[in-house]
Design a protein around this motif. Structure first.
Motif, PDB file in Angstrom:
ATOM      1  N   GLY A   8      38.367  36.336  46.174  1.00  0.00           N
ATOM      2  CA  GLY A   8      38.394  34.883  46.335  1.00  0.00           C
ATOM      3  C   GLY A   8      37.985  34.096  45.105  1.00  0.00           C
ATOM      4  O   GLY A   8      37.996  32.869  45.138  1.00  0.00           O
ATOM      5  N   LEU A   9      37.639  34.769  44.028  1.00  0.00           N
ATOM      6  CA  LEU A   9      37.240  34.066  42.816  1.00  0.00           C
ATOM      7  C   LEU A   9      38.450  33.779  41.939  1.00  0.00           C
ATOM      8  O   LEU A   9      39.459  34.479  41.996  1.00  0.00           O
ATOM      9  CB  LEU A   9      36.225  34.884  42.022  1.00  0.00           C
ATOM     10  N   SER A  10      38.320  32.772  41.097  1.00  0.00           N
ATOM     11  CA  SER A  10      39.382  32.437  40.154  1.00  0.00           C
ATOM     12  C   SER A  10      39.536  33.571  39.140  1.00  0.00           C
ATOM     13  O   SER A  10      38.657  34.421  38.988  1.00  0.00           O
ATOM     14  CB  SER A  10      39.035  31.141  39.422  1.00  0.00           C
ATOM     15  N   SER A  11      40.640  33.572  38.436  1.00  0.00           N
ATOM     16  CA  SER A  11      40.872  34.616  37.435  1.00  0.00           C
ATOM     17  C   SER A  11      39.830  34.542  36.319  1.00  0.00           C
ATOM     18  O   SER A  11      39.409  35.572  35.794  1.00  0.00           O
ATOM     19  CB  SER A  11      42.284  34.521  36.863  1.00  0.00           C
ATOM     20  N   GLU A  12      39.375  33.335  35.980  1.00  0.00           N
ATOM     21  CA  GLU A  12      38.339  33.190  34.951  1.00  0.00           C
ATOM     22  C   GLU A  12      37.031  33.816  35.406  1.00  0.00           C
ATOM     23  O   GLU A  12      36.353  34.504  34.635  1.00  0.00           O
ATOM     24  CB  GLU A  12      38.114  31.714  34.586  1.00  0.00           C
ATOM     25  N   ALA A  13      36.646  33.594  36.664  1.00  0.00           N
ATOM     26  CA  ALA A  13      35.412  34.177  37.195  1.00  0.00           C
ATOM     27  C   ALA A  13      35.521  35.696  37.265  1.00  0.00           C
ATOM     28  O   ALA A  13      34.574  36.408  36.907  1.00  0.00           O
ATOM     29  CB  ALA A  13      35.100  33.591  38.570  1.00  0.00           C
ATOM     30  N   ARG A  14      36.666  36.188  37.706  1.00  0.00           N
ATOM     31  CA  ARG A  14      36.864  37.641  37.753  1.00  0.00           C
ATOM     32  C   ARG A  14      36.795  38.242  36.352  1.00  0.00           C
ATOM     33  O   ARG A  14      36.228  39.316  36.147  1.00  0.00           O
ATOM     34  CB  ARG A  14      38.197  37.991  38.421  1.00  0.00           C
ATOM     35  N   ASN A  15      37.359  37.543  35.373  1.00  0.00           N
ATOM     36  CA  ASN A  15      37.324  38.002  33.991  1.00  0.00           C
ATOM     37  C   ASN A  15      35.890  38.072  33.473  1.00  0.00           C
ATOM     38  O   ASN A  15      35.512  39.041  32.806  1.00  0.00           O
ATOM     39  CB  ASN A  15      38.177  37.091  33.104  1.00  0.00           C
ATOM     40  N   LEU A  16      35.078  37.080  33.786  1.00  0.00           N
ATOM     41  CA  LEU A  16      33.678  37.107  33.358  1.00  0.00           C
ATOM     42  C   LEU A  16      32.928  38.266  33.997  1.00  0.00           C
ATOM     43  O   LEU A  16      32.129  38.939  33.338  1.00  0.00           O
ATOM     44  CB  LEU A  16      32.975  35.793  33.680  1.00  0.00           C
ATOM     45  N   HIS A  17      33.172  38.506  35.287  1.00  0.00           N
ATOM     46  CA  HIS A  17      32.551  39.652  35.960  1.00  0.00           C
ATOM     47  C   HIS A  17      32.968  40.951  35.262  1.00  0.00           C
ATOM     48  O   HIS A  17      32.139  41.835  35.035  1.00  0.00           O
ATOM     49  CB  HIS A  17      32.959  39.706  37.439  1.00  0.00           C
TER      50      HIS A  17
END
Length: 167
Positions: A8-17
């Protein structure tokens, strides 16, 4: 390290993770990492199992358990504020990074963007130059995407994980 849920996270948030997970897994000697907002709130941690402790630390005046993500976030925020104040007092410009070497470990703090900070707790035997180099790579990759909207999304993600709600 247990990977946090990025459903459910944005691609930017997933990338940071993903960047954070790689930093911990690829660099020897890194014990834990915290990404902290300019107001001292934990945004992202290498220890997702302790996000409940971070929420409790925000809601209650007592500190979380020693070594928790919330503790690292508190220390990173404090060291960041102290060094920024020192740089202003001495008129030396902006602070790029801070390293504290101790008998049993190291603390690294690096500016990301808009006052956000990357903090790393390293083991006593970590290679400080290798850790600093990889932190700089993380900052270079993360700095341009850590917008106010993404910081808000990351905070909400931590809060929903700590309350056990689904996204």
């Amino acid at each position: 390290m247990t990977a946090p849920s990025t459903f459910g996270l944005s691609s930017e948030a997933r990338n940071l993770h993903w960047l954070l997970t790689n930093l911990v897994e690829e660099v020897p000697g890194i014990e834990s990492i915290a990404v902290v907002s300019s107001d001292g709130l934990l945004l992202l941690s290498s220890d997702p199992g302790r996000n409940e402790e971070a929420r409790q630390a925000r809601e209650t005046p007592r500190a979380g358990p020693r070594g928790s993500a919330a503790d690292l976030a508190t220390v990173v925020s404090g060291v960041g504020s102290l060094t920024i104040g020192a740089a202003r007092l001495m008129d030396f410009g902006t602070v790029k990074h801070t390293m504290v070497a101790m008998d049993e470990g190291s603390l690294f703090v690096m500016s990301i963007s808009d006052g956000s900070l990357l903090g790393v707790h390293g083991s006593a035997d970590c290679d400080m130059s290798v850790v600093a180099y990889h932190m700089a790579l993380f900052v270079g990759r993360a700095g341009h995407v850590l917008t106010p909207e993404l910081r808000s999304e990351l905070r909400k993600s931590l809060e929903s994980e700590s309350t056990g709600s689904t996204r």
